[in-house]
Design a protein around this motif. Structure first.
Motif, mmCIF file in Angstrom:
data_model
loop_
_atom_site.group_PDB
_atom_site.id
_atom_site.type_symbol
_atom_site.label_atom_id
_atom_site.label_comp_id
_atom_site.label_asym_id
_atom_site.label_seq_id
_atom_site.Cartn_x
_atom_site.Cartn_y
_atom_site.Cartn_z
ATOM 1 N N VAL A 347 8.409 -3.128 -6.955
ATOM 2 C CA VAL A 347 7.626 -2.843 -5.756
ATOM 3 C C VAL A 347 7.682 -1.359 -5.428
ATOM 4 C CG1 VAL A 347 7.469 -3.238 -3.273
ATOM 5 C CG2 VAL A 347 7.857 -5.164 -4.822
ATOM 6 N N ALA A 348 8.868 -0.773 -5.497
ATOM 7 C CA ALA A 348 8.998 0.651 -5.201
ATOM 8 C C ALA A 348 8.181 1.483 -6.187
ATOM 9 C CB ALA A 348 10.467 1.057 -5.239
ATOM 10 N N ARG A 349 8.208 1.101 -7.452
ATOM 11 C CA ARG A 349 7.454 1.852 -8.459
ATOM 12 C C ARG A 349 5.945 1.715 -8.233
ATOM 13 N NH1 ARG A 349 9.027 -0.762 -12.722
ATOM 14 N NH2 ARG A 349 10.911 0.493 -13.023
ATOM 15 N N ALA A 350 5.496 0.505 -7.911
ATOM 16 C CA ALA A 350 4.054 0.272 -7.747
ATOM 17 C C ALA A 350 3.494 0.998 -6.535
ATOM 18 C CB ALA A 350 3.778 -1.222 -7.639
ATOM 19 N N THR A 351 4.260 1.054 -5.466
ATOM 20 C CA THR A 351 3.762 1.649 -4.223
ATOM 21 C C THR A 351 4.118 3.115 -4.068
ATOM 22 O OG1 THR A 351 5.761 0.959 -3.052
ATOM 23 C CG2 THR A 351 3.888 -0.562 -3.030
ATOM 24 N N GLY A 352 5.116 3.581 -4.814
ATOM 25 C CA GLY A 352 5.584 4.942 -4.619
ATOM 26 C C GLY A 352 6.503 5.110 -3.431
ATOM 27 N N LEU A 353 6.902 3.984 -2.831
ATOM 28 C CA LEU A 353 7.788 4.046 -1.670
ATOM 29 C C LEU A 353 9.240 4.176 -2.113
ATOM 30 C CD1 LEU A 353 6.257 1.135 0.447
ATOM 31 C CD2 LEU A 353 5.965 3.587 0.861
ATOM 32 N N PRO A 354 10.075 4.798 -1.292
ATOM 33 C CA PRO A 354 11.503 4.799 -1.591
ATOM 34 C C PRO A 354 12.034 3.368 -1.635
ATOM 35 C CG PRO A 354 10.981 6.390 0.142
ATOM 36 C CD PRO A 354 9.750 5.577 -0.083
ATOM 37 N N ARG A 355 13.060 3.148 -2.455
ATOM 38 C CA ARG A 355 13.617 1.800 -2.582
ATOM 39 C C ARG A 355 14.074 1.255 -1.231
ATOM 40 N NH1 ARG A 355 15.765 -0.622 -7.092
ATOM 41 N NH2 ARG A 355 17.620 -1.182 -5.875
ATOM 42 N N ALA A 356 14.675 2.092 -0.417
ATOM 43 C CA ALA A 356 15.162 1.621 0.884
ATOM 44 C C ALA A 356 14.005 1.153 1.761
ATOM 45 C CB ALA A 356 15.949 2.727 1.581
ATOM 46 N N THR A 357 12.884 1.878 1.728
ATOM 47 C CA THR A 357 11.707 1.487 2.516
ATOM 48 C C THR A 357 11.119 0.186 1.993
ATOM 49 O OG1 THR A 357 11.220 3.808 2.983
ATOM 50 C CG2 THR A 357 9.429 2.232 3.277
#
Length: 558
Positions: A347-357
């Protein structure tokens, strides 16, 4: 307004919310649910009352949703837009069942001339994922995404054959908290039971908790024995259905349930097993074969640049943009075809969001019932059918004219000229106007919706005929080569118009949009240089909404 779920009630009160849950995301999901339950439109003050949120909070949430393309602010109302369908489309694409089995359901509906639906289990309810509805004066009005209580449906009895004692306990708790089914807006509420001492009431006093449970348990037992189930007017008088399970070839469990829905004037419930069940079972067998032989899905492109987009939007809009809400909703779009189960890292990779977010967003969605631990996948998440709550039902039966209308109004305002949408008639000799937007000018074009004009003499007709392979007369050949048609005073003296096609997901021109003007106001060069770019941008906007809306539903062109 339907009753809140226990989750939403806790979220409103601030009780029982996980410490790491994203509060703005909880509140934003609540706003989308309230809009969906209201049919897609509410005023900000009505949203304030329905959600219990402060008006300033409602305004910030709706501004954020508008920036995301999930709602539009239309005068005094907040209106769901086809952009919000991306959330439900992500679930349906990840599920794959509509894409794999929908054509079989459609063919069965055509064969029987009855409505056919596919439904999946949603905790102690059932939720529709496909509808093939007959268009009659008396027809079934259920929509994709509608949630029904299990005990009032034939599919519910089939799903309940696999319930654990925990599932039964959850069902009893829900029945005790909401005996009239007010939390299910797609079905009529149950009547109020008559007081025990009232011997004059004509209300059906058998509709008690014990009677409902006993009757449902009997239907579940029959479904387990027979392998099919009947709904004999459980939802409302006259409505009947027969259902059969479609089993997952890997697990043998019920993947979904196919139902043929009718009414008693066509098929009394007692006749359904003989009249409709054999053909339903044949279709189900073909569906199960399709599931066995379906190749593994090819993952589609994951969304890109979402984190960057939300950051840029926050910088532009400031406090009116709730970035944590936007980022939380983008997490849902990370799932899709070929991506049914994703880890936190995925999910973090697909969205570009930080893992914590991404982690906090997933925990919040899990709390809200929108994601759950993926079956047979370690440390992975999957979308649940409840994602369809977020605006899908009211938009799943839209039409092309309804999709086009706000874009036509925006175009007419932008160029100060009237705009219209039209389709070809069946014989291709005329066009029929299906939507339009006028202007306030004294001298203006006013053609009412439903009016017909000769196709060959109009820009709308020529751009549509050019796409049909009609004989290559010079006017059509020119429209085909240019991608637009420009008609100069051929239909009426002084009338000029330019049109471009609106294409469906296959690339076929299913409609056309035009701008009309008077020759004294705009030259031919002005029509091409100034009207045409705005017209093409509008056609692109309509097409984008059409493609979203038609991914898993049929969108009528009229």
């Amino acid at each position: 307004m339907p009753a809140m779920t226990a989750v939403e009630a806790g979220a409103r009160a601030g009780a029982g919310v996980p410490a790491e849950a994203v509060g703005p995301l909880v509140r934003g999901v609540g706003v989308l649910r309230r809009l969906a339950e209201a049919g897609g439109t509410l005023s900000p003050s009505a949203l304030e009352r329905a959600t219990g949120l402060a008006r300033s909070t409602v305004d910030r949430i709706t501004a954020t949703l508008a920036r995301m393309g999930y709602v539009r602010l239309d005068g005094r109302d907040v209106v769901l837009t086809p952009g919000v369908l991306e959330l439900g489309n992500a679930y349906l694409a990840a599920l794959r069942l509509p894409a794999l089995l929908g054509a079989r359901a459609d063919a069965l509906a055509d064969e029987l001339d009855e409505s056919v639906s596919l439904a999946v289990a949603d905790r102690d309810g059932i939720r529709f994922i496909h509808q093939a509805t007959r268009r009659r004066a008396l027809s079934v009005s259920f929509r994709i995404g509608d949630l029904l209580p299990a005990e009032r449906t034939a599919p519910g009895a089939l799903f309940a054959t696999e319930w654990t004692e925990r599932d039964w306990a959850r069902w009893r708790t829900r029945r005790a908290e909401d005996p009239r089914d007010t939390a299910f807006p797609a079905v009529p509420p149950r009547p109020e039971p008559a007081p025990a001492h009232d011997t004059t009431s004509t209300t059906d006093t058998t509709d008690t908790a014990a009677a409902v449970e006993a009757a449902f348990a009997d239907r579940v037992g029959a479904a387990r024995r027979d392998g099919w189930a009947v709904d004999d007017q459980l939802i409302e008088p006259g409505l009947v259905a027969v259902s059969a399970p479609v089993r997952d070839p890997r697990t043998g469990r019920v993947a979904c349930v196919a139902s043929v829905v009718s009414h008693t004037s066509r098929h009394p419930a007692a006749e359904l097993p003989a009249a409709l069940l054999p053909r339903l079972r044949t279709a189900v067998a073909a569906m199960e074969a399709d599931l066995r032989t379906a190749p593994p899905p090819e993952p589609g492109p994951a969304p890109a640049g979402l984190a960057t987009w939300t950051t840029a939007s926050k910088q532009e809009l400031g406090r009116d943009f709730v970035e944590s809400l936007a980022r939380g909703l983008t997490v849902l779009t990370a799932f899709g075809e070929g991506r049914p189960a994703l880890s936190l890292t995925d999910v973090a990779r697909a969205t570009g969001l930080p893992r914590a977010t991404a982690r906090r967003a997933l925990l919040t969605h899990e709390y809200l019932g929108l994601v759950a631990a993926a079956p047979h996948e370690d440390r992975a998440f999957a979308l649940t059918p409840r994602v369809l709550d977020l605006g899908f039902p009211p938009l799943s039966r839209t039409t092309l004219p309804r999709l086009a209308e706000p874009h036509l109004r925006a175009l007419a305002d932008r160029v100060a000229e009237p705009a219209a949408l039209a389709v070809l008639t069946a014989d291709r000799t005329e066009i029929q106007y299906t939507a339009g937007a006028g202007t306030g000018g004294v001298l203006t074009v006013r053609i009412p919706v439903g009016a017909r004009l000769p196709a060959a003499a109009t820009s709308l007709g020529r751009v549509l005929l050019a796409d049909t392979g009609a004989p290559a007369v010079p006017e059509l050949a020119e429209a085909r080569a240019r991608g637009y048609a420009l008609v100069d005073e051929e239909l009426e003296s002084g009338l000029r118009s330019v049109a471009v096609p609106v294409r469906d997901r296959t690339g076929r021109a299913v409609a056309a949009v035009n701008v009309a003007t008077h020759a004294a106001r705009r030259s031919l060069e002005d029509c091409v240089e100034h009207l045409l770019p705005a017209l093409r941008a509008t056609a692109d906007d309509i097409q984008r909404d059409l493609h979203r809306a038609s991914r898993f539903t049929k969108v009528p062109t009229t």
